[in-house]
Design a protein around this motif. Structure first.
Motif, mmCIF file in Angstrom:
data_model
loop_
_atom_site.group_PDB
_atom_site.id
_atom_site.type_symbol
_atom_site.label_atom_id
_atom_site.label_comp_id
_atom_site.label_asym_id
_atom_site.label_seq_id
_atom_site.Cartn_x
_atom_site.Cartn_y
_atom_site.Cartn_z
ATOM 1 N N VAL A 29 72.291 13.349 157.789
ATOM 2 C CA VAL A 29 72.421 13.568 156.273
ATOM 3 C C VAL A 29 70.755 13.737 155.819
ATOM 4 N N THR A 30 70.662 14.725 155.073
ATOM 5 C CA THR A 30 69.312 14.966 154.545
ATOM 6 C C THR A 30 68.727 14.140 153.583
ATOM 7 N N PRO A 31 67.759 13.322 153.373
ATOM 8 C CA PRO A 31 67.382 12.366 152.261
ATOM 9 C C PRO A 31 67.784 12.999 151.046
ATOM 10 N N ARG A 32 67.299 14.370 150.638
ATOM 11 C CA ARG A 32 67.463 14.945 149.358
ATOM 12 C C ARG A 32 67.753 16.558 149.508
ATOM 13 N N VAL A 33 68.630 17.023 148.852
ATOM 14 C CA VAL A 33 68.745 18.258 149.020
ATOM 15 C C VAL A 33 68.941 18.963 147.489
ATOM 16 N N PHE A 34 68.169 20.259 147.435
ATOM 17 C CA PHE A 34 68.455 20.727 145.979
ATOM 18 C C PHE A 34 69.411 21.897 146.091
ATOM 19 N N VAL A 35 69.905 21.844 144.973
ATOM 20 C CA VAL A 35 71.418 22.613 144.985
ATOM 21 C C VAL A 35 71.084 24.118 145.217
ATOM 22 N N SER A 36 70.010 24.787 144.808
ATOM 23 C CA SER A 36 70.081 26.127 145.247
ATOM 24 C C SER A 36 70.040 26.417 146.664
ATOM 25 N N HIS A 37 69.733 25.485 147.462
ATOM 26 C CA HIS A 37 69.881 25.540 148.715
ATOM 27 C C HIS A 37 71.237 25.439 149.375
ATOM 28 N N LEU A 38 72.348 25.227 148.425
ATOM 29 C CA LEU A 38 73.522 24.825 148.823
ATOM 30 C C LEU A 38 74.502 25.889 148.200
ATOM 31 N N ALA A 39 74.073 26.551 147.373
ATOM 32 C CA ALA A 39 74.876 27.461 146.635
ATOM 33 C C ALA A 39 75.602 28.697 147.787
ATOM 34 N N GLY A 40 76.924 28.653 148.002
ATOM 35 C CA GLY A 40 77.270 29.565 148.857
ATOM 36 C C GLY A 40 77.521 29.271 150.320
ATOM 37 N N ILE A 41 76.988 27.999 150.462
ATOM 38 C CA ILE A 41 76.988 27.802 151.987
ATOM 39 C C ILE A 41 78.333 27.161 152.427
ATOM 40 N N ALA A 42 78.713 27.397 153.880
ATOM 41 C CA ALA A 42 79.795 27.132 154.401
ATOM 42 C C ALA A 42 80.124 25.790 154.426
ATOM 43 N N VAL A 43 81.626 25.320 154.458
ATOM 44 C CA VAL A 43 81.947 23.997 154.459
ATOM 45 C C VAL A 43 82.856 23.984 155.792
ATOM 46 N N PHE A 44 82.675 22.962 156.595
ATOM 47 C CA PHE A 44 83.319 22.814 157.801
ATOM 48 C C PHE A 44 84.170 21.597 157.862
ATOM 49 N N ASP A 45 85.106 21.440 158.694
ATOM 50 C CA ASP A 45 85.856 20.244 158.665
ATOM 51 C C ASP A 45 85.233 19.696 160.160
ATOM 52 N N PRO A 46 85.615 18.329 160.627
ATOM 53 C CA PRO A 46 84.965 17.830 161.776
ATOM 54 C C PRO A 46 85.097 18.720 163.287
ATOM 55 N N ASN A 47 86.203 19.455 163.163
ATOM 56 C CA ASN A 47 86.400 20.269 164.371
ATOM 57 C C ASN A 47 85.493 21.335 164.340
ATOM 58 N N GLY A 48 84.877 21.807 163.437
ATOM 59 C CA GLY A 48 83.947 23.004 163.250
ATOM 60 C C GLY A 48 84.604 23.977 162.704
ATOM 61 N N ASP A 49 85.699 24.005 162.372
ATOM 62 C CA ASP A 49 86.620 25.163 161.631
ATOM 63 C C ASP A 49 85.829 25.302 160.068
ATOM 64 N N GLN A 50 85.780 26.433 159.649
ATOM 65 C CA GLN A 50 85.357 26.550 158.375
ATOM 66 C C GLN A 50 86.419 26.534 157.456
ATOM 67 N N VAL A 51 86.237 25.688 156.343
ATOM 68 C CA VAL A 51 87.282 25.529 155.364
ATOM 69 C C VAL A 51 87.068 26.470 154.090
ATOM 70 N N GLY A 52 85.875 26.962 153.762
ATOM 71 C CA GLY A 52 85.485 27.679 152.674
ATOM 72 C C GLY A 52 84.178 27.732 152.549
ATOM 73 N N ARG A 53 83.575 28.210 151.154
ATOM 74 C CA ARG A 53 82.407 27.988 150.784
ATOM 75 C C ARG A 53 82.044 27.380 149.407
ATOM 76 N N LEU A 54 80.900 26.585 149.330
ATOM 77 C CA LEU A 54 80.670 25.872 148.459
ATOM 78 C C LEU A 54 80.163 26.525 147.050
ATOM 79 N N ARG A 55 81.062 26.495 145.874
ATOM 80 C CA ARG A 55 80.639 27.395 144.705
ATOM 81 C C ARG A 55 80.070 26.484 143.726
ATOM 82 N N ASP A 56 80.595 25.202 143.573
ATOM 83 C CA ASP A 56 79.524 24.333 142.629
ATOM 84 C C ASP A 56 79.523 23.021 142.994
ATOM 85 N N LEU A 57 78.953 22.117 142.395
ATOM 86 C CA LEU A 57 78.915 20.466 142.391
ATOM 87 C C LEU A 57 79.499 19.919 141.114
ATOM 88 N N VAL A 58 80.365 18.996 141.057
ATOM 89 C CA VAL A 58 80.749 18.365 139.785
ATOM 90 C C VAL A 58 80.073 16.910 139.684
#
Length: 451
Positions: A4-33
């Protein structure tokens, strides 16, 4: 477990891939709530909005997030595939906090939010917003000021106008107030590489206020591409909030068939005003398309296929096919016609497939290799017959020809699919049974968010 990165800025996260523990891509991050809290307490991050393969947006609680990095997000457990719906008490970090104008508590100076920092609380899976990256003073140009990926914001110094600095959440005030005229450059910069269909998804899920602000910040060509991918209600809402001169410019930048579809949804008086503001040649194409029934070849076609005269060569054809503004379907074949070589043309002679162009020498005349046996479609051909035609001849586009033999346009497979899918397919993604949860498990049915 992921680091886990101690701090993350949201501009670095926009559109990145989201994976399950097996390494399969679930989708892409579009926002945070996030949930804004009373006083200067840092907002709690409730979860992430993930766009899955079908373009459906789902909510994944932060308790299911095991790793957040500047290249990927790892989630675990079972997630609910029910569509995400924002609650009144919730705030979208990318959609609603970036570009907001707030004030520094210490000096009461106005600053603009360029980025938001997240941190994970020790020994827990809870996350909160603890840092705000801001630029002092008013003014635009934020697209050039947003952080590049892979670099954390740096503290500024001094007190000059335009200075950037990172401050604690408690050091700013004004996030809880609704802002009128909020900018959109930083939000757009985080999604700058998105395809038009994906950016349309971002706009669709914003509030009407933010949607109008983002549309105003897009250039005409980009907005035209995005409008073509939005549901009709969103198209009408956005075009209705633009100044009429700009609305006409955007309609000119759209494909004529899409512009005709949009204008047909407007009141008659507004439609005529916009057509009068468009360039005469552009308006003429749109008016011609609007004269046909919607679910016919004439109503589906575009008036801008690649048209060449009989004495054009394969080299000429390939040069036209290379046009980056052409869709793959339109670039798949060229249509050979007698002058004039803009629709409606002189006599239609035949078409040449892109593959055939690759097999013949550059100096070959297109008229000598044109397929003249393939029948063309009359403009009143109904949608089911157009579909059967494309399937029977393995085509991605079909010529539409009038009674005199002149080429009127071409129907492409993407426009046919638009009318075969349910009316709300752009909102709902692919229809069918709900996708199973991660690791083959069924999704939970806890609530509208799956919490």
């Amino acid at each position: 477990m992921a680091v886990v990165t101690p701090r993350v800025f949201v501009s670095h996260l926009a559109g990145i891939a989201v994976f399950d523990p097996n390494g399969d891509q679930v989708g892409r991050l579009r926002d945070l709530v996030a949930l804004l809290r009373v006083g200067d307490r840092p907002p709690r991050v409730l979860g992430v909005v993930v766009e899955v393969i079908s373009r459906r947006r789902i909510f994944v609680p932060m308790t299911r997030v095991t790793g957040v990095e500047s290249g990927q997000i790892i989630i675990t457990g079972v997630v609910n595939m029910r569509r995400f719906e924002q609650r009144a008490s919730e705030t979208l970090v990318l959609g609603e906090l970036l570009d907001r104008r707030v004030r520094l508590v210490e000096t009461d100076e106005e600053v603009t939010v360029l980025d938001i920092g997240l941190t994970q609380l020790p020994a827990r899976r809870d996350w909160e917003i603890d840092k705000v990256f801001v630029r002092k003073g008013k003014g635009g140009g934020l697209r050039q000021k947003i952080l590049g990926r892979g670099a954390a914001p740096a503290q500024g110094g001094g007190g000059r106008r335009g200075e950037t600095l990172t401050v604690e959440w408690s050091a700013v005030t004004g996030f809880s107030l609704e802002e009128h005229g909020q900018g959109a450059e930083s939000l757009l910069a985080t999604f700058e590489q998105l395809r038009p269909a994906d950016l349309a998804g971002v706009l669709h899920h914003l509030s009407a206020k933010r949607r109008a602000e983002v549309a105003a910040a897009l250039d005409d060509d980009r907005l035209a591409d995005v409008l073509e991918e939005l549901p009709e209600d969103d198209q009408v809402e956005i075009i209705g909030k633009l100044q009429e001169e700009r609305a006409a410019d955007v309609l000119e930048a759209m494909d004529p068939d899409d512009a005709a579809d949009l204008l047909s949804e407007l009141p008659e008086e507004e439609k005529e005003r916009l057509l009068a503001l468009m360039r005469p040649e552009e308006a003429a194409d749109v008016r011609r398309l609007m004269s046909y029934e919607e679910r016919t070849a004439g109503g589906l076609m575009t008036t801008e296929p690649i048209v060449l005269r009989p004495d054009a060569t394969v080299a000429d054809a390939l040069a036209r096919v290379r046009d980056p503004d052409l869709s793959p379907a339109l670039a798949a074949q060229i249509y050979v016609c007698r002058p004039p070589d803009e629709t409606p043309t002189g006599k239609y002679l035949g078409l040449v497939h892109f593959q055939r162009l690759l097999r013949d020498p550059p100096f070959t005349l297109v008229s000598s290799i044109a397929d003249t046996d393939l029948p063309a479609l009359p403009p009143d051909t109904p949608l089911p017959e157009v579909t059967s035609y494309l399937a029977a001849y393995n085509m991605v586009a079909a010529p539409v020809v009038d009674e005199s033999g002149a080429l009127l346009g071409a129907v492409t497979v993407d426009d046919v699919l638009d009318h075969l899918l349910p009316d709300d397919w752009r909102e709902d993604g692919l229809h069918g049974p709900a996708t199973a949860g991660l690791n083959g498990e069924r999704p939970l049915g806890e609530s509208a968010h799956g919490r």
